[in-house]
Design an enzyme around this catalytic site. Structure first.
Site, PDB file in Angstrom:
ATOM      1  CD  GLU A 252      -2.866   1.158   2.405  1.00  0.00           C
ATOM      2  OE1 GLU A 252      -2.961   0.138   3.105  1.00  0.00           O
ATOM      3  OE2 GLU A 252      -3.664   2.119   2.476  1.00  0.00           O
TER       4      GLU A 252
ATOM      5  CD  GLU B 198     -10.426  -2.309   5.876  1.00  0.00           C
ATOM      6  OE1 GLU B 198     -10.321  -1.208   6.423  1.00  0.00           O
ATOM      7  OE2 GLU B 198      -9.815  -3.308   6.264  1.00  0.00           O
TER       8      GLU B 198
ATOM      9  CD  GLU C  72      -6.285  -4.607   4.325  1.00  0.00           C
ATOM     10  OE1 GLU C  72      -6.140  -4.274   5.520  1.00  0.00           O
ATOM     11  OE2 GLU C  72      -6.702  -3.827   3.447  1.00  0.00           O
TER      12      GLU C  72
END
Ligand code: AHR
Length: 506
Positions: A27, A173, A292
Site C-alpha cells: 500500500e 473496506e 488483509e
C-alpha cells in the site's frame, strides 16, 4: 509432556493448495513503497530505483500475488497522477494516512517491480471518491493492448505490453466510517455491481473481489456481506475478508488461539455467502479472498497522537514482531490452508515496513522479521492438495475465544512427488507436546526429509537491525519416523514444519 495425535489420509482431500494463498500487500502507506520497495538513492537500488535487497527477500518469502495500491489509501487515489513523466506528477495529500503522496511510483513502476519480484498484481480500484468510469479507465490503461487512447498512453509512457492484471478489487473496506467515501451496504453493493458489470463488459474473464466487512467486530458484520452479495453475487468471484490480531493486556493464551477466530470468521462468511446463493438459486460457490490478515498491534497505533505535519514516507505502524507473533502467523496460515476449498486467495498485510515481514532502514540494510519465517517455509513446502487433518489434542481455556486445542495442524500432500508437509503449533506456554502422526493410510513407509521449528526461551525475542537473525527457525529436535508413525516434539509456544517423503502415486 503433553500428548497429541494427528491422523492423515491421502484420500481425505480438502482442495488443491491455491498458490494465491501466499499473497502479500503493498500500500502507498508509511514506508512500504518509499524507502521500502523503492529507494532510488540506496546503494543497492537497481536502474529503476528498486531496492534489490528487498526484491531478493520478497522472492525468498515466496510471495505469489501482491495487492496494490491500497488499502485505505486507494479510496482517495487518482491512478492517473502516477503515470507519465515524473516531473509532471502532482504531489497530493493522502487523507487516509495523513501523508504526502509524491506519485513517483504508479502502476507502470509497480508492474515493473512485480515482474522483477515474480509476483502477480491484484489491483484495487477507488470506489471511495470515484466510480465506474475511473475503474474502466485504469483497466483500459492497464489491460487494453493498443489502439485506444489510454492503451496508447501507456505505450507512450514506456509500457508497450499491457500489464495483464486479472484480479481486481472493487474498492476497499467501504463499510468502515474511517474510509474516504464510506457507504452503506446498499449504496456500495449497487456501485460494486455497476463497476463489475462494466469491467466484465471490457474483459469478461477478469476475477473480481467485492468488499466484505473490514473486520468481524464491525456492527454490520454479516449483514454487510448479505446485502452486498445480494447485489453482486453473479458478477463477482470473491468476497474479501480482513482480520488483524494482537495480544491484549498480556493475555498470551488468547492471542495464541486467535486462529480459532479466523476459522470461525471464514465459516461465518461461507455460511452467509451460501445463504445468499441459495436465496438466488445459484449453483455458484463464492470464493473468499482473505486479502488483509496479520498480527497488528492496532491498540498501540490508536493510542498514538495523530500527525500534525504532512510528510512524505513517515514511518507508520512499523510493528516489531516477536516469537509469539511468528507462531500466530504460522497458525493463521494453517487456518487459511485448512479452508482452501473456499479461501483461494489471501494477502498478508503488508510486505515491507508497515506491519510487515520485511523491514528496511533508509540507506541501510533490510532484514527478516520473525514472522517472515513461517510464511516463507509454508509457501515453500505447501504443495499439491490440502489434507483434512484430524487432530486429537488436549484443550485449554482462553478468555477471548473459549476452549481451544493446545495443538493446531494442517498437512499438504503432493501425490506426484510423494512429498508430505505437516505444519503444527504448540500453544501451551510451559509444556512441550509429543505429537504422533498416524501415516498408516499412506501404505508404504515414510521417510523424513527436513524439519524447521521456530521457538525461543524468550517468546518476546525479536529481530532487529543489529541482530537480524536472533529469531530464526532451526531443525526440529526429536523427529523420528518409524514406518507408518512419525513423532515430533513441539516446544512450548512453537511453530513447526516437517517434510516427509511418501511413495509417489500421481
Ligand atoms: O493494512 C493497513 C490498513 O488496514 C489498510 O489500509 C486498511 O484496508 C485496513 O484497515
Amino acid at each position: 509432556m503433553l500428548q497429541a495425535r494427528v491422523t492423515l489420509d491421502p484420500a481425505a482431500v480438502v482442495a488443491p493448495v491455491s498458490r494465491r494463498t501466499f499473497g502479500s500487500f503493498v500500500e502507498h502507506m508509511g514506508r512500504c513503497v518509499y524507502t521500502g520497495i523503492y529507494e532510488p538513492g540506496h546503494p543497492l537500488a537497481d536502474e529503476d530505483g528498486f531496492r534489490t535487497d528487498v526484491l531478493a527477500l520478497t522472492r525468498e518469502l515466496g510471495v505469489t500475488t501482491v495487492r496494490y495500491p491500497g488499502g485505505n489509501f486507494v479510496s482517495g487515489y487518482r491512478w492517473e497522477d502516477g503515470v507519465g513523466p515524473r516531473e509532471h506528477r502532482p504531489r497530493r495529500r493522502d487523507l487516509a494516512w495523513h501523508g504526502i503522496e509524491t506519485n513517483e511510483v504508479g502502476i507502470d513502476e509497480f508492474a515493473r517491480w512485480a515482474a522483477k519480484a515474480d509476483v502477480e498484481i491484484m489491483y484495487a480500484v477507488n470506489l471511495g471518491t470515484r466510480g465506474v468510469q475511473e475503474a474502466l479507465d485504469v483497466h483500459e490503461y492497464c489491460n487494453q493492448p493498443a489502439g485506444t487512447h489510454l492503451a496508447d498512453l501507456r505505450r507512450a509512457n514506456g509500457a508497450e505490453k499491457p500489464h495483464g492484471i486479472s484480479m481486481w478489487c472493487l474498492g476497499n473496506e467501504l463499510d468502515g466510517p474511517w474510509q474516504i467515501g464510506h457507504k452503506s451496504a446498499h449504496e456500495y453493493g449497487r456501485l460494486a455491481a455497476a463497476t463489475a458489470r462494466a469491467l466484465r463488459a471490457a474483459e469478461p474473464g477478469l476475477q473480481l473481489v467485492v468488499c466484505g466487512s473490514s473486520g468481524s467486530a464491525m456492527p454490520t458484520f454479516g449483514a454487510w456481506e448479505a446485502t452486498v452479495l445480494q447485489e453482486t453475487y453473479d458478477l463477482v468471484d470473491y468476497v474479501s475478508c480482513h482480520a488483524y490480531y494482537e495480544e491484549h493486556d498480556g493475555d498470551l493464551g488468547s492471542f495464541l488461539a486467535c486462529a480459532t477466530d479466523m476459522d470461525h470468521f471464514v465459516d461465518s462468511i461461507v455460511a452467509t455467502a451460501d445463504s445468499v446463493g441459495a436465496r438466488l438459486r445459484s449453483r455458484k460457490k463464492m470464493q473468499l479472498s482473505f486479502d488483509e490478515w496479520n498480527v497488528w498491534y492496532m491498540s498501540r497505533f490508536q493510542d498514538q497522537p495523530k500527525p500534525t505535519q504532512w510528510q512524505v514516507a513517515a514511518p507508520v505502524i512499523e510493528d516489531e514482531y516477536n516469537v509469539a507473533d511468528a507462531v500466530v502467523v504460522g497458525n493463521l496460515l494453517i487456518s487459511l490452508l485448512r479452508h482452501s476449498d473456499r479461501v483461494t486467495a489471501a494477502c498478508q498485510a503488508q510486505l515491507v515496513n508497515v506491519i510487515a515481514p520485511i523491514r528496511t532502514e533508509p540507506g541501510g540494510p533490510a532484514w527478516r522479521q520473525s514472522v517472515f519465517h513461517p510464511f516463507a517455509r509454508t509457501a515453500a513446502l505447501a504443495r499439491g492438495v490440502v489434507l483434512r487433518t484430524a487432530i486429537d489434542a488436549p484443550v485449554y481455556e482462553t478468555s477471548r475465544y473459549g476452549e481451544a486445542p493446545v495443538v493446531d495442524a494442517v498437512a499438504t500432500h503432493d501425490a506426484a512427488t510423494g512429498s508430505l508437509a505437516l505444519f503444527a503449533v504448540n500453544r501451551d506456554q510451559a509444556r512441550p507436546v509429543e505429537l504422533t502422526v498416524d501415516l498408516r493410510a499412506f501404505g508404504a513407509p515414510a521417510r523424513p526429509a527436513g524439519s524447521w521449528t521456530l521457538w525461543d526461551d524468550d517468546v518476546r525475542a525479536t529481530n532487529t537491525r543489529d541482530r537480524p537473525d536472533r529469531v530464526t527457525p532451526r531443525p526440529a529436535e526429536g523427529v523420528t519416523v518409524d514406518g507408518h508413525t512419525a513423532t515430533l516434539q513441539l516446544p512450548p509456544v512453537s511453530w513447526t514444519a516437517v517434510r516427509l517423503t511418501t511413495a509417489p502415486t500421481g
